[in-house]
Design a protein around this motif. Structure first.
Motif, PDB file in Angstrom:
ATOM      1  N   SER A  74      29.593  49.974  31.730  1.00  0.00           N
ATOM      2  CA  SER A  74      30.893  49.705  32.340  1.00  0.00           C
ATOM      3  C   SER A  74      31.022  50.409  33.692  1.00  0.00           C
ATOM      4  O   SER A  74      31.566  49.844  34.646  1.00  0.00           O
ATOM      5  N   ILE A  75      30.530  51.646  33.779  1.00  0.00           N
ATOM      6  CA  ILE A  75      30.557  52.367  35.043  1.00  0.00           C
ATOM      7  C   ILE A  75      29.782  51.590  36.109  1.00  0.00           C
ATOM      8  O   ILE A  75      30.248  51.399  37.235  1.00  0.00           O
ATOM      9  N   ARG A  76      28.590  51.137  35.747  1.00  0.00           N
ATOM     10  CA  ARG A  76      27.783  50.359  36.689  1.00  0.00           C
ATOM     11  C   ARG A  76      28.501  49.093  37.119  1.00  0.00           C
ATOM     12  O   ARG A  76      28.527  48.739  38.311  1.00  0.00           O
ATOM     13  N   ALA A  77      29.118  48.387  36.162  1.00  0.00           N
ATOM     14  CA  ALA A  77      29.783  47.124  36.475  1.00  0.00           C
ATOM     15  C   ALA A  77      30.986  47.324  37.391  1.00  0.00           C
ATOM     16  O   ALA A  77      31.263  46.488  38.254  1.00  0.00           O
ATOM     17  N   VAL A  78      31.714  48.423  37.213  1.00  0.00           N
ATOM     18  CA  VAL A  78      32.862  48.706  38.089  1.00  0.00           C
ATOM     19  C   VAL A  78      32.382  48.933  39.523  1.00  0.00           C
ATOM     20  O   VAL A  78      32.959  48.401  40.482  1.00  0.00           O
ATOM     21  N   VAL A  79      31.330  49.725  39.668  1.00  0.00           N
ATOM     22  CA  VAL A  79      30.771  49.968  41.003  1.00  0.00           C
ATOM     23  C   VAL A  79      30.301  48.651  41.619  1.00  0.00           C
ATOM     24  O   VAL A  79      30.585  48.361  42.787  1.00  0.00           O
ATOM     25  N   GLN A  80      29.601  47.841  40.841  1.00  0.00           N
ATOM     26  CA  GLN A  80      29.107  46.553  41.336  1.00  0.00           C
ATOM     27  C   GLN A  80      30.251  45.619  41.699  1.00  0.00           C
ATOM     28  O   GLN A  80      30.214  44.938  42.734  1.00  0.00           O
ATOM     29  N   MET A  81      31.284  45.582  40.884  1.00  0.00           N
ATOM     30  CA  MET A  81      32.428  44.706  41.121  1.00  0.00           C
ATOM     31  C   MET A  81      33.113  45.014  42.446  1.00  0.00           C
ATOM     32  O   MET A  81      33.424  44.118  43.238  1.00  0.00           O
ATOM     33  N   LEU A  82      33.339  46.294  42.712  1.00  0.00           N
ATOM     34  CA  LEU A  82      34.005  46.671  43.957  1.00  0.00           C
ATOM     35  C   LEU A  82      33.080  46.507  45.156  1.00  0.00           C
ATOM     36  O   LEU A  82      33.535  46.184  46.260  1.00  0.00           O
ATOM     37  N   HIS A  83      31.792  46.713  44.955  1.00  0.00           N
ATOM     38  CA  HIS A  83      30.814  46.448  46.009  1.00  0.00           C
ATOM     39  C   HIS A  83      30.862  44.971  46.405  1.00  0.00           C
ATOM     40  O   HIS A  83      30.892  44.632  47.605  1.00  0.00           O
ATOM     41  N   ASP A  84      30.886  44.100  45.397  1.00  0.00           N
ATOM     42  CA  ASP A  84      30.960  42.657  45.663  1.00  0.00           C
ATOM     43  C   ASP A  84      32.273  42.288  46.339  1.00  0.00           C
ATOM     44  O   ASP A  84      32.305  41.453  47.258  1.00  0.00           O
ATOM     45  N   LYS A  85      33.367  42.898  45.888  1.00  0.00           N
ATOM     46  CA  LYS A  85      34.675  42.625  46.487  1.00  0.00           C
ATOM     47  C   LYS A  85      34.678  42.997  47.969  1.00  0.00           C
ATOM     48  O   LYS A  85      35.215  42.279  48.815  1.00  0.00           O
ATOM     49  N   ALA A  86      34.069  44.143  48.265  1.00  0.00           N
ATOM     50  CA  ALA A  86      34.005  44.591  49.654  1.00  0.00           C
ATOM     51  C   ALA A  86      33.176  43.637  50.507  1.00  0.00           C
ATOM     52  O   ALA A  86      33.555  43.299  51.644  1.00  0.00           O
ATOM     53  N   LEU A  87      32.058  43.166  49.974  1.00  0.00           N
ATOM     54  CA  LEU A  87      31.211  42.232  50.718  1.00  0.00           C
ATOM     55  C   LEU A  87      31.934  40.917  50.991  1.00  0.00           C
ATOM     56  O   LEU A  87      31.865  40.363  52.096  1.00  0.00           O
ATOM     57  N   LYS A  88      32.645  40.425  49.992  1.00  0.00           N
ATOM     58  CA  LYS A  88      33.334  39.135  50.130  1.00  0.00           C
ATOM     59  C   LYS A  88      34.477  39.198  51.137  1.00  0.00           C
ATOM     60  O   LYS A  88      34.834  38.180  51.753  1.00  0.00           O
ATOM     61  N   THR A  89      35.071  40.365  51.282  1.00  0.00           N
ATOM     62  CA  THR A  89      36.223  40.509  52.193  1.00  0.00           C
ATOM     63  C   THR A  89      35.844  41.224  53.485  1.00  0.00           C
ATOM     64  O   THR A  89      36.725  41.573  54.276  1.00  0.00           O
TER      65      THR A  89
END
Length: 356
Positions: A74-89
């Protein structure tokens, strides 16, 4: 030396990774034995049962819970999720962590090239430095994720509940909080409030709490944990989690242990007794320690910490690693009373030799 220890591993007291020295509950072992025949089937049914029980125990709907391979998935997925959000925006993203703390969030961030800002704990009591944590985010134009282990590892202390709650409640929309409550089952301080309660109150849309079955529940080797957040956040994180990430044996063992009130009470009582023994011994030796709300204790040793670690290992006791940002302290797991008796006698021997 290492080969000798490997050949006599039954003599080594493993008090270095905060595992449960009692081992698994007998009920968990029985559940695993009974489930083995179904090992050729996917774990969907058992996974669904565990998800339902975790949701019920925490008082949240099932769509606010994610099961994971320990808490670290879950920790990894949260980091990945926000990383992806930052890239998309087309937004910058950073991870902010206290120093020292549990290292998995930092590890995953570094693997993705995400900058990590380390904020030292306060010098007097080794608590979170709220002012400097906030300052690190305020100076950054982008998304900030705070990883906060509470109680913290390796210090074993909880942070100020009112301050943490107000901080999360009043944070801007680009600040996210990942609160790791791996040791929640050991907390006795009445001032503590779980982040799960804040999620239920709707305190923040950007709050995620992760927990594990590795500590009080004694299932570190079976890798079972979970995350709780609001429904949209869980959906976002869940899209990055592995399918069938909870194996059948881990699921049935977790279900059995959740229902085994006698084992959980015994596990807690054993840790409390071990903590009291260790605190008494440290008091007698005049060695400072921090107030532990976990199954380990963080205490000061005189002299070089790595030398102390090596000497303990030579005497058959594996203790925690060095933490460079707090160079004079060591972390040791609170094992069984029998194990702590060995530890205390060894500390007394070290005092006689002038080593601590």
């Amino acid at each position: 030396m290492h080969n000798n220890i490997d050949n006599n591993s039954h003599k080594l007291l493993k008090l270095d990774f905060n595992e449960n020295s009692l081992g698994m509950a007998d009920s968990a072992k029985e559940a695993i034995a009974n489930a083995l025949a179904g090992g050729a089937r996917y774990p969907d049914k058992h996974r669904a049962t565990l998800l339902s029980k975790v949701a019920a125990i925490n008082g949240v709907p099932e769509n606010q819970v994610l099961l994971g391979n320990g808490s670290i998935e879950s920790i990894r997925a949260v980091v990945q999720m926000l990383h992806d959000k930052a890239l998309k925006t087309d937004t910058r993203f950073q991870l902010i962590i206290p120093d020292p703390t549990f290292g998995c969030a930092e590890l995953y961030a570094c693997s993705l090239g995400i900058p990590v800002v380390k904020v030292p704990l306060t010098r007097d009591d080794y608590d979170l430095d709220f002012d400097n944590l906030q300052k690190a985010a305020a100076q950054f134009d982008g998304i900030s994720l705070f990883y906060l282990c509470n109680p913290n590892n390796p210090t074993a202390i909880i942070t100020a509940t009112d301050t943490l709650k107000a901080w999360i409640k009043n944070a801007p929309k680009n600040h996210y909080f990942l609160v790791d409550e791996a040791y929640f089952g050991y907390i006795t301080d009445p001032s503590f409030e779980s982040g799960v309660e804040w999620i239920k109150e709707g305190l923040s849309d950007n709050l995620i709490v992760v927990r594990t079955f590795s500590k009080l529940f004694g299932l570190a080797g079976l890798r079972v944990g979970y995350a709780i957040a609001n429904t949209p956040m869980i959906a976002e994180i869940g899209s990055l989690m592995s399918t069938d990430n909870i194996n059948m044996l881990g699921a049935v063992a977790a279900i059995a242990t959740l229902q085994d009130e006698a084992f959980l009470a015994h596990s807690l009582q054993t840790t409390n007794r071990a903590r009291k023994m260790m605190e008494t011994a440290l008091d007698e030796l005049g060695l400072r320690y921090l107030p532990s709300q976990t199954n380990f204790i963080f205490y000061e040793v005189n002299g070089d910490v790595q030398t102390y670690i090596d000497r303990m290992l030579e005497h058959g006791i594996a203790v925690g690693r060095e933490f460079p940002s707090i160079p004079s302290f060591n972390r040791i797991t609170l094992g069984t009373p029998e194990e702590m008796t060995v530890v205390i006698k060894t500390l007394q021997l070290f005092r006689e030799k002038g080593w601590v």
